[in-house]
Design a protein around this motif. Structure first.
Motif, mmCIF file in Angstrom:
data_model
loop_
_atom_site.group_PDB
_atom_site.id
_atom_site.type_symbol
_atom_site.label_atom_id
_atom_site.label_comp_id
_atom_site.label_asym_id
_atom_site.label_seq_id
_atom_site.Cartn_x
_atom_site.Cartn_y
_atom_site.Cartn_z
ATOM 1 N N VAL A 107 0.853 -1.180 0.000
ATOM 2 C CA VAL A 107 0.000 0.000 0.000
ATOM 3 C C VAL A 107 0.896 1.241 0.000
ATOM 4 C CG1 VAL A 107 -1.806 1.275 1.212
ATOM 5 C CG2 VAL A 107 -1.787 -1.218 1.301
ATOM 6 N N THR A 108 0.708 2.095 -1.002
ATOM 7 C CA THR A 108 1.398 3.384 -1.072
ATOM 8 C C THR A 108 0.354 4.465 -1.295
ATOM 9 O OG1 THR A 108 1.748 3.452 -3.467
ATOM 10 C CG2 THR A 108 3.374 2.220 -2.177
ATOM 11 N N ASP A 109 0.800 5.687 -1.464
ATOM 12 C CA ASP A 109 -0.135 6.773 -1.764
ATOM 13 C C ASP A 109 -0.805 6.579 -3.117
ATOM 14 O OD1 ASP A 109 0.460 8.047 0.603
ATOM 15 O OD2 ASP A 109 1.936 9.405 -0.297
ATOM 16 N N HIS A 110 -0.180 5.817 -4.009
ATOM 17 C CA HIS A 110 -0.650 5.705 -5.391
ATOM 18 C C HIS A 110 -1.291 4.361 -5.747
ATOM 19 C CE1 HIS A 110 1.545 9.414 -5.887
ATOM 20 N NE2 HIS A 110 2.617 8.818 -5.406
ATOM 21 N N VAL A 111 -0.985 3.314 -4.994
ATOM 22 C CA VAL A 111 -1.452 1.983 -5.390
ATOM 23 C C VAL A 111 -1.666 1.085 -4.173
ATOM 24 C CG1 VAL A 111 0.846 0.969 -5.675
ATOM 25 C CG2 VAL A 111 -1.044 0.095 -7.050
ATOM 26 N N GLU A 112 -2.593 0.155 -4.334
ATOM 27 C CA GLU A 112 -2.777 -0.929 -3.375
ATOM 28 C C GLU A 112 -2.711 -2.217 -4.178
ATOM 29 O OE1 GLU A 112 -6.559 -2.846 -1.252
ATOM 30 O OE2 GLU A 112 -6.120 -0.809 -0.553
ATOM 31 N N ALA A 113 -1.739 -3.069 -3.873
ATOM 32 C CA ALA A 113 -1.566 -4.326 -4.602
ATOM 33 C C ALA A 113 -1.614 -5.481 -3.618
ATOM 34 C CB ALA A 113 -0.238 -4.327 -5.354
ATOM 35 N N ILE A 114 -2.297 -6.565 -4.031
ATOM 36 C CA ILE A 114 -2.450 -7.736 -3.170
ATOM 37 C C ILE A 114 -2.198 -8.990 -3.994
ATOM 38 C CG2 ILE A 114 -4.038 -9.051 -1.700
ATOM 39 C CD1 ILE A 114 -5.579 -6.416 -1.255
ATOM 40 N N ARG A 128 -5.069 -1.775 -7.346
ATOM 41 C CA ARG A 128 -6.055 -0.701 -7.351
ATOM 42 C C ARG A 128 -5.310 0.627 -7.291
ATOM 43 N NH1 ARG A 128 -11.112 -1.477 -5.109
ATOM 44 N NH2 ARG A 128 -10.213 -3.211 -3.957
ATOM 45 N N THR A 129 -5.636 1.527 -8.214
ATOM 46 C CA THR A 129 -5.098 2.884 -8.198
ATOM 47 C C THR A 129 -6.270 3.847 -8.163
ATOM 48 O OG1 THR A 129 -5.065 3.161 -10.604
ATOM 49 C CG2 THR A 129 -3.109 2.156 -9.595
ATOM 50 N N ALA A 130 -5.980 5.123 -8.175
ATOM 51 C CA ALA A 130 -7.056 6.119 -8.173
ATOM 52 C C ALA A 130 -7.865 6.066 -9.459
ATOM 53 C CB ALA A 130 -6.467 7.512 -7.988
ATOM 54 N N SER A 131 -7.256 5.577 -10.549
ATOM 55 C CA SER A 131 -7.950 5.602 -11.844
ATOM 56 C C SER A 131 -8.418 4.237 -12.348
ATOM 57 C CB SER A 131 -7.034 6.227 -12.901
ATOM 58 O OG SER A 131 -5.854 5.455 -13.029
ATOM 59 N N ASP A 132 -7.864 3.138 -11.843
ATOM 60 C CA ASP A 132 -8.297 1.834 -12.366
ATOM 61 C C ASP A 132 -8.140 0.710 -11.351
ATOM 62 O OD1 ASP A 132 -5.606 1.055 -12.340
ATOM 63 O OD2 ASP A 132 -5.326 1.367 -14.470
ATOM 64 N N PHE A 133 -8.721 -0.424 -11.715
ATOM 65 C CA PHE A 133 -8.631 -1.643 -10.920
ATOM 66 C C PHE A 133 -8.324 -2.784 -11.875
ATOM 67 C CE2 PHE A 133 -10.566 -5.585 -9.411
ATOM 68 C CZ PHE A 133 -9.952 -5.705 -8.174
ATOM 69 N N ALA A 134 -7.381 -3.640 -11.502
ATOM 70 C CA ALA A 134 -7.060 -4.809 -12.315
ATOM 71 C C ALA A 134 -6.849 -5.995 -11.386
ATOM 72 C CB ALA A 134 -5.807 -4.563 -13.148
ATOM 73 N N ALA A 135 -7.288 -7.183 -11.853
ATOM 74 C CA ALA A 135 -7.130 -8.386 -11.038
ATOM 75 C C ALA A 135 -6.956 -9.600 -11.930
ATOM 76 C CB ALA A 135 -8.340 -8.578 -10.129
ATOM 77 N N ILE A 136 -6.150 -10.518 -11.463
ATOM 78 C CA ILE A 136 -6.030 -11.838 -12.084
ATOM 79 C C ILE A 136 -6.572 -12.815 -11.054
ATOM 80 C CG2 ILE A 136 -4.450 -13.585 -12.974
ATOM 81 C CD1 ILE A 136 -2.491 -11.279 -13.611
ATOM 82 N N ARG A 137 -7.604 -13.539 -11.454
ATOM 83 C CA ARG A 137 -8.247 -14.492 -10.559
ATOM 84 C C ARG A 137 -8.337 -15.823 -11.245
ATOM 85 N NH1 ARG A 137 -12.557 -12.116 -6.924
ATOM 86 N NH2 ARG A 137 -13.352 -14.179 -7.333
ATOM 87 N N THR A 138 -8.742 -16.851 -10.542
ATOM 88 C CA THR A 138 -8.865 -18.184 -11.127
ATOM 89 C C THR A 138 -9.952 -18.226 -12.195
ATOM 90 O OG1 THR A 138 -10.336 -18.837 -9.329
ATOM 91 C CG2 THR A 138 -8.006 -19.381 -9.095
ATOM 92 N N ASP A 139 -10.934 -17.323 -12.087
ATOM 93 C CA ASP A 139 -12.025 -17.325 -13.063
ATOM 94 C C ASP A 139 -11.841 -16.297 -14.175
ATOM 95 O OD1 ASP A 139 -12.381 -15.131 -11.422
ATOM 96 O OD2 ASP A 139 -14.514 -15.466 -11.089
ATOM 97 N N GLY A 140 -10.677 -15.638 -14.250
ATOM 98 C CA GLY A 140 -10.439 -14.720 -15.360
ATOM 99 C C GLY A 140 -9.680 -13.484 -14.932
ATOM 100 N N SER A 200 -10.123 -5.872 -15.682
ATOM 101 C CA SER A 200 -9.431 -4.601 -15.769
ATOM 102 C C SER A 200 -10.461 -3.547 -16.133
ATOM 103 C CB SER A 200 -8.323 -4.638 -16.825
ATOM 104 O OG SER A 200 -7.667 -3.385 -16.872
ATOM 105 N N LYS A 201 -10.628 -2.542 -15.265
ATOM 106 C CA LYS A 201 -11.621 -1.517 -15.579
ATOM 107 C C LYS A 201 -11.231 -0.189 -14.930
ATOM 108 C CE LYS A 201 -14.825 -2.634 -11.834
ATOM 109 N NZ LYS A 201 -16.191 -2.950 -11.519
ATOM 110 N N ALA A 202 -11.705 0.874 -15.549
ATOM 111 C CA ALA A 202 -11.497 2.211 -15.013
ATOM 112 C C ALA A 202 -12.418 2.392 -13.823
ATOM 113 C CB ALA A 202 -11.762 3.267 -16.074
ATOM 114 N N ARG A 203 -12.002 3.230 -12.914
ATOM 115 C CA ARG A 203 -12.830 3.484 -11.733
ATOM 116 C C ARG A 203 -13.722 4.670 -11.920
ATOM 117 N NH1 ARG A 203 -9.714 2.952 -6.279
ATOM 118 N NH2 ARG A 203 -11.804 2.727 -5.573
#
Length: 171
Positions: A135-142, A153-165, A168-171
């Motif tokens: 977690v930083t001022d610009h991003v949260e990554a897990i 997760r950033t202020a402008s978008d969210f992206a994830a890699i999961r078992t079901d696919g 990636s989308k804008a916030r």
């Protein structure tokens, strides 16, 4: 002489226990604590360290360096302090964690086995289940403990890699 003792060098030369009284006998707050070395080396640990504290000063063997350590004994924790130029500056031990301050960063090991590193508001953590969080001022990554799932997760978008696919989308 055994092999271990041949490789050891002297780091500490003496230890002295003190009681610091932060109020005078009339109950007025002192600007600097009055230090008293108990004769028998025993001290009660006061419930409020702002009133009275017990600590041990451990003197460094090299008197040219300012490497003395203070061991503060509090009812809920033990704190070790020393000058910043010496590497680690502080260690705090309580029922819930062991925390070490090194070069401005805090490294915490919690009772559940999780580890975190905090510096200038940035956090990196390894949770008890093995997941990693940044977690930083610009991003949260897990990242999940098994490494299968990741998200950012950033202020402008969210992206994830999961078992079901992948998402990636804008916030």
């Amino acid at each position: 002489m055994n092999m271990l003792s041949e490789g050891l060098s002297r780091t500490w030369r003496s230890a002295q226990m003190y009681i610091g009284f932060h109020r005078d006998q009339s109950g007025n707050h002192r600007e600097a604590a009055k230090l008293w070395p108990p004769r028998n080396g025993n001290a009660s640990i006061h419930r409020d360290p702002a009133e009275q504290e017990a600590f041990v000063v451990v003197k460094a063997s090299d008197q040219t360096e300012n490497g003395d350590v203070q061991i503060k004994l509090r009812p809920d924790q033990i704190v070790l302090r020393r000058d910043p130029a010496q590497g680690w500056q502080g260690i705090k031990v309580d029922d819930f964690e062991v925390a070490v301050q090194v070069n401005g960063a805090w490294i915490r090991i919690k009772a559940d086995g999780s580890v975190s590193h905090t510096r200038d508001g940035d956090l990196t953590a390894i949770e008890a289940d093995g997941s990693v969080i940044k977690v930083t001022d610009h991003v949260e990554a897990i990242m999940s403990g098994d490494g299968v799932e990741m998200s950012r997760r950033t202020a402008s978008d969210f992206a994830a890699i999961r078992t079901d696919g992948v998402i990636s989308k804008a916030r």
